[in-house]
Motif scaffolding. Structure first.
Motif, PDB file in Angstrom:
ATOM      1  N   LYS A  74      49.603  48.690  37.209  1.00 39.30           N
ATOM      2  CA  LYS A  74      50.940  49.288  37.275  1.00 39.30           C
ATOM      3  C   LYS A  74      51.007  50.534  36.402  1.00 39.30           C
ATOM      4  O   LYS A  74      50.394  50.559  35.324  1.00 39.30           O
ATOM      5  CB  LYS A  74      51.976  48.269  36.827  1.00 39.30           C
ATOM      6  CG  LYS A  74      52.064  47.061  37.745  1.00 39.30           C
ATOM      7  CD  LYS A  74      53.193  46.141  37.355  1.00 39.30           C
ATOM      8  CE  LYS A  74      53.360  45.023  38.363  1.00 39.30           C
ATOM      9  NZ  LYS A  74      54.466  44.099  38.007  1.00 39.30           N
ATOM     10  N   ARG A  77      42.045  39.667  42.875  1.00 41.99           N
ATOM     11  CA  ARG A  77      42.964  40.788  43.160  1.00 41.99           C
ATOM     12  C   ARG A  77      43.415  41.394  41.844  1.00 41.99           C
ATOM     13  O   ARG A  77      43.853  40.677  40.930  1.00 41.99           O
ATOM     14  CB  ARG A  77      44.167  40.305  43.953  1.00 41.99           C
ATOM     15  CG  ARG A  77      45.144  41.416  44.324  1.00 41.99           C
ATOM     16  CD  ARG A  77      46.253  40.887  45.221  1.00 41.99           C
ATOM     17  NE  ARG A  77      45.727  40.346  46.467  1.00 41.99           N
ATOM     18  CZ  ARG A  77      45.419  41.065  47.541  1.00 41.99           C
ATOM     19  NH1 ARG A  77      45.607  42.380  47.510  1.00 41.99           N
ATOM     20  NH2 ARG A  77      44.973  40.491  48.635  1.00 41.99           N
ATOM     21  N   THR A 113      47.139  41.406  36.638  1.00 38.34           N
ATOM     22  CA  THR A 113      48.074  42.523  36.578  1.00 38.34           C
ATOM     23  C   THR A 113      47.923  43.235  35.239  1.00 38.34           C
ATOM     24  O   THR A 113      47.972  42.585  34.184  1.00 38.34           O
ATOM     25  CB  THR A 113      49.528  42.051  36.756  1.00 38.34           C
ATOM     26  OG1 THR A 113      49.625  41.344  38.000  1.00 38.34           O
ATOM     27  CG2 THR A 113      50.484  43.233  36.770  1.00 38.34           C
ATOM     28  N   SER A 165      43.557  49.481  41.802  1.00 42.45           N
ATOM     29  CA  SER A 165      44.175  48.301  42.409  1.00 42.45           C
ATOM     30  C   SER A 165      43.443  47.953  43.696  1.00 42.45           C
ATOM     31  O   SER A 165      43.345  48.767  44.623  1.00 42.45           O
ATOM     32  CB  SER A 165      45.650  48.569  42.708  1.00 42.45           C
ATOM     33  OG  SER A 165      46.371  48.833  41.521  1.00 42.45           O
ATOM     34  N   LEU A 191      45.902  44.331  40.171  1.00 45.02           N
ATOM     35  CA  LEU A 191      47.039  45.235  40.373  1.00 45.02           C
ATOM     36  C   LEU A 191      47.265  46.004  39.083  1.00 45.02           C
ATOM     37  O   LEU A 191      47.499  45.404  38.030  1.00 45.02           O
ATOM     38  CB  LEU A 191      48.289  44.451  40.748  1.00 45.02           C
ATOM     39  CG  LEU A 191      49.571  45.261  40.922  1.00 45.02           C
ATOM     40  CD1 LEU A 191      49.406  46.295  42.026  1.00 45.02           C
ATOM     41  CD2 LEU A 191      50.751  44.349  41.207  1.00 45.02           C
TER      42      LEU A 191
END
Lengths: 112, 116
Positions: free
Chosen positions: A111, A107, A12, A85, A109
């Motif tokens: 923001k 993965r 993230t 993403s 991500l």
């Protein structure tokens, strides 16, 4: 046999952050190395590739360098966007017409 | 790179039934591959399909469960037979690149299968 190991996610990040996804491989000889990206709900897209040692693949701001001495092909991007993403897969192929051996996928991500 | 389409894009099936997935390429290719991607997992090769010969299956996959056809250089089908919920996956076909780039594989959009 051949294998690919990549860092587990999820990763993230905030927008404009630096992204690194580590990938190492086990194979004899000189495989071709790939990064594929899978956006939500879609198939796999080729992101970049390198076919011999010290080659650098690049595309869409992403880069990866084929390092034979460390059997690595780490993916980097200097400033990620929300649109980056996705799930990223590292893969290798021993020869033309041979199967791809994939890592487990990471993965990412991003923001706002 | 080749343009690859798959049909259906998704389906929901009952256990015990079979589904045939089609893969169409807009140019002639030598090799076509079928992969499975189980939920949240990476891709695993099911088999390699060459035109004019029997498909070559990977360990753990058998022809009775996953029969494959390759009638010409632009088309292939994969059938998932006698389905169970464990067959719920994304099934992707891929093709090798053109001359000079044959080590590269290009993927179709995938078929999302849910077995109830």
């Amino acid at each position: 046999g051949n294998s690919v190991t990549q860092m587990e996610g999820p990763v993230t990040l905030s927008e404009e952050a630096f992204l690194t996804i580590n990938c190492t491989y086990t194979a004899t000889g000189y495989p071709s190395l790939f990064w594929y990206v899978q956006y939500p709900g879609e198939g796999l897209q080729l992101l970049l590739k390198a076919t011999k040692a010290d080659d650098k693949g690049s595309n869409k701001g992403f880069e990866a360098t084929y390092r034979k001495e460390t059997t690595s092909f780490h993916l980097e991007k200097g400033s990620v966007q929300v649109s980056d993403s996705a799930v990223y897969f590292c893969a290798l192929s021993k020869a033309a017409g041979n199967k791809l051996t994939f890592g487990g996928g990471t993965r990412v991500l991003v923001k706002p | 790179s080749a343009v690859i389409s798959q049909k259906p894009s998704r389906d929901i099936c009952q256990r015990g039934t079979s589904l045939t997935i089609q893969c169409q390429v807009d140019s002639q290719v030598t090799m076509m591959f079928w992969y499975r991607q189980q939920p949240g997992q990476s891709l695993t090769l099911i088999a390699t399909a060459n035109q004019g010969s029997e498909a070559t299956y990977e360990s753990g996959f058998v022809i009775d469960k996953f029969p494959i056809s390759r009638p010409n250089l632009t088309f292939s089908t994969l059938t998932v037979s006698n389905m169970s919920p464990e067959d719920s996956s994304i099934y992707l076909c891929s093709v090798d690149g053109t001359s000079g780039s044959r080590e590269t594989q290009y993927f179709g959009p995938g078929t999302r299968l849910l077995v109830l």
